[in-house]
Write a protein that holds these residues in place. Sequence first.
Motif, PDB file in Angstrom:
ATOM      1  N   GLY A   1       0.797  -1.293  -0.066  1.00  0.00           N
ATOM      2  CA  GLY A   1      -0.033   0.142  -0.130  1.00  0.00           C
ATOM      3  C   GLY A   1       0.968   1.122   0.025  1.00  0.00           C
ATOM      4  O   GLY A   1       0.464   2.474  -0.166  1.00  0.00           O
ATOM      5  N   SER A   2       2.116   0.936   0.009  1.00  0.00           N
ATOM      6  CA  SER A   2       3.113   2.263   0.219  1.00  0.00           C
ATOM      7  C   SER A   2       4.163   1.924  -0.672  1.00  0.00           C
ATOM      8  O   SER A   2       4.736   0.762  -0.671  1.00  0.00           O
ATOM      9  CB  SER A   2       3.320   2.533   1.440  1.00  0.00           C
ATOM     10  OG  SER A   2       4.500   3.476   1.799  1.00  0.00           O
ATOM     11  N   THR A   3       4.722   2.805  -1.391  1.00  0.00           N
ATOM     12  CA  THR A   3       5.795   2.634  -2.376  1.00  0.00           C
ATOM     13  C   THR A   3       7.127   2.507  -1.453  1.00  0.00           C
ATOM     14  O   THR A   3       7.955   1.785  -1.888  1.00  0.00           O
ATOM     15  CB  THR A   3       6.269   3.830  -3.208  1.00  0.00           C
ATOM     16  OG1 THR A   3       6.184   5.201  -2.516  1.00  0.00           O
ATOM     17  CG2 THR A   3       4.947   3.815  -4.143  1.00  0.00           C
ATOM     18  N   LYS A   4       7.170   3.237  -0.334  1.00  0.00           N
ATOM     19  CA  LYS A   4       8.350   3.020   0.681  1.00  0.00           C
ATOM     20  C   LYS A   4       8.181   1.767   1.147  1.00  0.00           C
ATOM     21  O   LYS A   4       9.420   0.923   1.127  1.00  0.00           O
ATOM     22  CB  LYS A   4       8.329   4.201   1.738  1.00  0.00           C
ATOM     23  CG  LYS A   4       9.381   4.058   2.811  1.00  0.00           C
ATOM     24  CD  LYS A   4       8.999   4.915   3.984  1.00  0.00           C
ATOM     25  CE  LYS A   4      10.078   4.874   5.087  1.00  0.00           C
ATOM     26  NZ  LYS A   4       9.572   5.785   6.002  1.00  0.00           N
ATOM     27  N   ARG A   5       7.292   1.213   1.568  1.00  0.00           N
ATOM     28  CA  ARG A   5       7.018  -0.300   2.216  1.00  0.00           C
ATOM     29  C   ARG A   5       7.282  -1.279   1.220  1.00  0.00           C
ATOM     30  O   ARG A   5       8.212  -2.253   1.747  1.00  0.00           O
ATOM     31  CB  ARG A   5       6.009  -0.384   2.918  1.00  0.00           C
ATOM     32  CG  ARG A   5       5.632   0.762   4.186  1.00  0.00           C
ATOM     33  CD  ARG A   5       4.392   0.167   5.109  1.00  0.00           C
ATOM     34  NE  ARG A   5       3.213   0.351   4.403  1.00  0.00           N
ATOM     35  CZ  ARG A   5       2.515   1.446   4.628  1.00  0.00           C
ATOM     36  NH1 ARG A   5       2.741   2.311   5.219  1.00  0.00           N
ATOM     37  NH2 ARG A   5       0.964   1.451   3.957  1.00  0.00           N
ATOM     38  N   HIS A   6       6.895  -1.208   0.211  1.00  0.00           N
ATOM     39  CA  HIS A   6       7.130  -2.001  -1.060  1.00  0.00           C
ATOM     40  C   HIS A   6       8.469  -1.956  -1.286  1.00  0.00           C
ATOM     41  O   HIS A   6       9.043  -3.175  -1.846  1.00  0.00           O
ATOM     42  CB  HIS A   6       6.239  -1.697  -2.447  1.00  0.00           C
ATOM     43  CG  HIS A   6       6.303  -2.658  -3.415  1.00  0.00           C
ATOM     44  ND1 HIS A   6       6.076  -3.783  -3.519  1.00  0.00           N
ATOM     45  CD2 HIS A   6       7.161  -2.264  -4.644  1.00  0.00           C
ATOM     46  CE1 HIS A   6       6.474  -4.423  -4.599  1.00  0.00           C
ATOM     47  NE2 HIS A   6       6.912  -3.528  -5.339  1.00  0.00           N
ATOM     48  N   ALA A   7       9.277  -0.946  -1.383  1.00  0.00           N
ATOM     49  CA  ALA A   7      10.527  -0.718  -1.735  1.00  0.00           C
ATOM     50  C   ALA A   7      11.645  -1.559  -1.040  1.00  0.00           C
ATOM     51  O   ALA A   7      12.454  -2.223  -0.865  1.00  0.00           O
ATOM     52  CB  ALA A   7      11.175   0.586  -1.926  1.00  0.00           C
TER      53      ALA A   7
ATOM     54  N   VAL B   1       7.944 -16.281   5.080  1.00  0.00           N
ATOM     55  CA  VAL B   1       7.915 -15.742   6.559  1.00  0.00           C
ATOM     56  C   VAL B   1       9.340 -15.016   7.044  1.00  0.00           C
ATOM     57  O   VAL B   1       8.965 -13.853   7.631  1.00  0.00           O
ATOM     58  CB  VAL B   1       7.534 -17.039   7.579  1.00  0.00           C
ATOM     59  CG1 VAL B   1       7.515 -16.526   8.812  1.00  0.00           C
ATOM     60  CG2 VAL B   1       6.054 -17.509   7.078  1.00  0.00           C
ATOM     61  N   PRO B   2      10.336 -15.565   6.878  1.00  0.00           N
ATOM     62  CA  PRO B   2      11.379 -14.876   7.237  1.00  0.00           C
ATOM     63  C   PRO B   2      11.515 -13.400   6.886  1.00  0.00           C
ATOM     64  O   PRO B   2      11.969 -12.572   7.602  1.00  0.00           O
ATOM     65  CB  PRO B   2      12.562 -15.499   7.013  1.00  0.00           C
ATOM     66  CG  PRO B   2      12.133 -17.125   6.990  1.00  0.00           C
ATOM     67  CD  PRO B   2      10.682 -16.907   6.327  1.00  0.00           C
ATOM     68  N   ARG B   3      11.522 -13.246   5.582  1.00  0.00           N
ATOM     69  CA  ARG B   3      11.568 -11.885   4.699  1.00  0.00           C
ATOM     70  C   ARG B   3      10.311 -11.000   5.121  1.00  0.00           C
ATOM     71  O   ARG B   3      10.843  -9.935   5.428  1.00  0.00           O
ATOM     72  CB  ARG B   3      11.417 -11.943   3.368  1.00  0.00           C
ATOM     73  CG  ARG B   3      12.373 -13.056   2.537  1.00  0.00           C
ATOM     74  CD  ARG B   3      12.152 -13.047   1.080  1.00  0.00           C
ATOM     75  NE  ARG B   3      13.487 -13.857   0.530  1.00  0.00           N
ATOM     76  CZ  ARG B   3      12.938 -15.005  -0.075  1.00  0.00           C
ATOM     77  NH1 ARG B   3      11.907 -15.358  -0.028  1.00  0.00           N
ATOM     78  NH2 ARG B   3      14.401 -15.508  -0.596  1.00  0.00           N
ATOM     79  N   ILE B   4       9.079 -11.399   5.377  1.00  0.00           N
ATOM     80  CA  ILE B   4       8.076 -10.796   5.832  1.00  0.00           C
ATOM     81  C   ILE B   4       8.449 -10.132   7.381  1.00  0.00           C
ATOM     82  O   ILE B   4       8.171  -8.843   7.785  1.00  0.00           O
ATOM     83  CB  ILE B   4       6.803 -11.334   5.903  1.00  0.00           C
ATOM     84  CG1 ILE B   4       6.470 -11.779   4.341  1.00  0.00           C
ATOM     85  CG2 ILE B   4       5.651 -10.532   6.454  1.00  0.00           C
ATOM     86  CD1 ILE B   4       5.166 -12.548   4.030  1.00  0.00           C
ATOM     87  N   MET B   5       8.815 -11.088   8.076  1.00  0.00           N
ATOM     88  CA  MET B   5       9.266 -10.599   9.555  1.00  0.00           C
ATOM     89  C   MET B   5      10.160  -9.636   9.537  1.00  0.00           C
ATOM     90  O   MET B   5      10.178  -8.671  10.357  1.00  0.00           O
ATOM     91  CB  MET B   5       9.464 -12.043  10.381  1.00  0.00           C
ATOM     92  CG  MET B   5       8.487 -12.963  10.540  1.00  0.00           C
ATOM     93  SD  MET B   5       9.135 -14.321  11.609  1.00  0.00           S
ATOM     94  CE  MET B   5       9.597 -13.382  13.145  1.00  0.00           C
ATOM     95  N   GLU B   6      11.294  -9.668   8.788  1.00  0.00           N
ATOM     96  CA  GLU B   6      12.418  -8.865   8.738  1.00  0.00           C
ATOM     97  C   GLU B   6      11.900  -7.448   8.001  1.00  0.00           C
ATOM     98  O   GLU B   6      12.180  -6.399   9.002  1.00  0.00           O
ATOM     99  CB  GLU B   6      13.394  -9.309   7.945  1.00  0.00           C
ATOM    100  CG  GLU B   6      14.679  -8.347   7.699  1.00  0.00           C
ATOM    101  CD  GLU B   6      15.758  -8.848   6.814  1.00  0.00           C
ATOM    102  OE1 GLU B   6      16.854  -8.091   6.590  1.00  0.00           O
ATOM    103  OE2 GLU B   6      15.562  -9.839   6.485  1.00  0.00           O
ATOM    104  N   ALA B   7      11.099  -7.522   7.347  1.00  0.00           N
ATOM    105  CA  ALA B   7      10.365  -6.155   6.857  1.00  0.00           C
ATOM    106  C   ALA B   7       9.508  -5.330   7.960  1.00  0.00           C
ATOM    107  O   ALA B   7       9.712  -4.227   8.161  1.00  0.00           O
ATOM    108  CB  ALA B   7       9.796  -6.452   5.543  1.00  0.00           C
ATOM    109  N   LEU B   8       8.789  -6.413   8.439  1.00  0.00           N
ATOM    110  CA  LEU B   8       7.862  -5.576   9.542  1.00  0.00           C
ATOM    111  C   LEU B   8       8.682  -5.222  10.854  1.00  0.00           C
ATOM    112  O   LEU B   8       8.472  -4.190  11.416  1.00  0.00           O
ATOM    113  CB  LEU B   8       6.920  -6.754  10.034  1.00  0.00           C
ATOM    114  CG  LEU B   8       6.043  -7.291   8.863  1.00  0.00           C
ATOM    115  CD1 LEU B   8       4.954  -8.453   9.548  1.00  0.00           C
ATOM    116  CD2 LEU B   8       4.974  -6.096   8.800  1.00  0.00           C
ATOM    117  N   VAL B   9       9.828  -5.966  11.157  1.00  0.00           N
ATOM    118  CA  VAL B   9      10.558  -5.551  12.227  1.00  0.00           C
ATOM    119  C   VAL B   9      11.163  -4.292  11.936  1.00  0.00           C
ATOM    120  O   VAL B   9      11.431  -3.365  12.986  1.00  0.00           O
ATOM    121  CB  VAL B   9      11.903  -6.823  12.756  1.00  0.00           C
ATOM    122  CG1 VAL B   9      12.865  -5.929  13.402  1.00  0.00           C
ATOM    123  CG2 VAL B   9      11.145  -7.823  13.300  1.00  0.00           C
ATOM    124  N   THR B  10      11.517  -4.130  10.762  1.00  0.00           N
ATOM    125  CA  THR B  10      12.502  -2.798  10.296  1.00  0.00           C
ATOM    126  C   THR B  10      11.210  -1.613  10.409  1.00  0.00           C
ATOM    127  O   THR B  10      11.615  -0.440  10.866  1.00  0.00           O
ATOM    128  CB  THR B  10      13.061  -2.691   8.904  1.00  0.00           C
ATOM    129  OG1 THR B  10      13.927  -4.037   8.923  1.00  0.00           O
ATOM    130  CG2 THR B  10      13.547  -1.495   8.446  1.00  0.00           C
TER     131      THR B  10
END
Length: 592
Positions: free
Chosen positions: A259-265, A303-312
Amino acid sequence: MTKWLQFKAMERKNSSVLQQLSSAPREQVTINRKYLQVIIECLIFTAMQNIAVRGHEESRKDIWEVSDINRGNFLELLHLRYKDLPWLQSKLQAQLQLHAQWTSPSIQNELLAIVSDLVLERITTEVRKSGYFGIIMDETSDISRTEEVSLCLRYVINGETKETFVGFFATASTEGEVLYELAKTAINKLDLRLENIIAECFGIRKGLAKRMKECSPLGIYVHCYDHLLNLALQDTMTENETLRNTLGTIQSLYNFLHGSTKRHALFKDIEIHEEDIALTLKSLSTTRWSCRWAAVRAVLEQVPRIMEALVTLSKDRDPKTYSESNSLLHSICDFEFVYGLMVLKLILSNTDNLSRYLQGQQMDVITAKKTADAVVKTLSNCRNEESFTLMWSHADIIAQKNQNRNRGYAIYLQRCQVYYTSIDKVVSELQSRFEGNDQEVLCALGEIVFSRSPSINNIQTVSNFYGVDSEMLSSEKSSFENYDCGDPCQRKNAAMMVKTMHQNGLHDILPVLYKVASILATIPATSCSAERSFSAHRRIKTFLRSTMGQDRLSSIAVINIEREYANKTMQNDMHRIIDIFGRRSNRSSYFF
């Protein structure tokens, strides 16, 4: 002497003054027909390529000149063609003076309708040659809030099973009586016999099947198998709280990260740093529940990639980003979510293959039922303690839970209320829904075509219903089993069976059996062809083309969807198109 010499010269050339005077109109007619052919080719090109015809300002005064204003694809294509056809500029100028350039929207609609009618003529010629045909109907609303009904025909011609699109029809209501009149009018307009309809496949019955039986006594109603699968999965997923919450979290992850270009990037950068090829997160399909496997798989394998993105993102200063990322991180770390993913994997991975298989045009109702039964058996075999324990351990590894935690009650709860309940629900739904199409005639047709020794009762049932000789059918079936038709896999469905018989010349040797096999191949199992036409509809009638008329829409759709027939029409029937156009509205002097 000069006149005498001219007379002798014309005599040698077998010419005269009268012939010279009459040749000038013929030359003009030839030029007019060549000019109209260029217009038709440009117009049909836009229809086949599904590009808009109209422009912002359609100035026709100087089509041969470069314009700084977009005149639309049609006129700009005419401008492009004149560079290769030197005579086209002078012809455009001459026609402009006559006020008959034949490029107006009304002329475009007329030419599109003529080509579309000739395409439908080719299709209906094949249908009449095949003898029997089935109809496929489905409805949807378009961008202008108009209810559109798609009509397709299924038939067998020269051993090949075909499903062809014949048009979109606007309707004010989707009640059974209204759809019945619409289907009846459309079939009569195509000059086809209603009594030759042997099957109808609709997404929703709405009383239509009962009314069609009145004019098509041989018609067998088949509820779309793919729609039945969708309903079975929908009921299973919405009734189980764990699965429902898991799907909700998956959709929330997609909405948040994309939903956001920043989060997607940020998420994309994490994917790039990994060695494995990452899957793109996908939104849940709102219409096809079986297609949700792609969304579940994308989350399950990342799941690991998603968790890393959410932690950041949880360290972000924006309050909304901080709150949502923490909430989602807490949700996906919950063991119940991971376990829900595993249960969804079990159900959706099996039903996704079934859904893909059901969407094939070669699918028949008997093979569809057998394939669905195989999926039911596969899911039923997973309902045991061993399969549950294996799935539980896999979920535990993914969630990285502590094995020493006392969660005996949780295991019991997940086994009884999620695992077993989900399998029982989807199996019962598939069985109850797919058994609804087990009609006596269909079962008899399936046994005759696929079984090596069909029963006398089934042979008699088919013979009485379709009016074929039972003794000939029994004899030809016995003879067919003694033929060597090559690979047994070529008999995996009715369409392959018919094709094999035709390739080996058995359609002439065993005509009764070939007719029965063709009937089974003609009965559609799904309404996917009608649904695929809606995809073309959305590409044709877009937001910028929302005011397109119904006749223009249907004509473009026929040309665009049935491209093979449209190409044959353009290659072989160009003179017919010009003749039909020339005989209308006092145009004979231009083209004849």
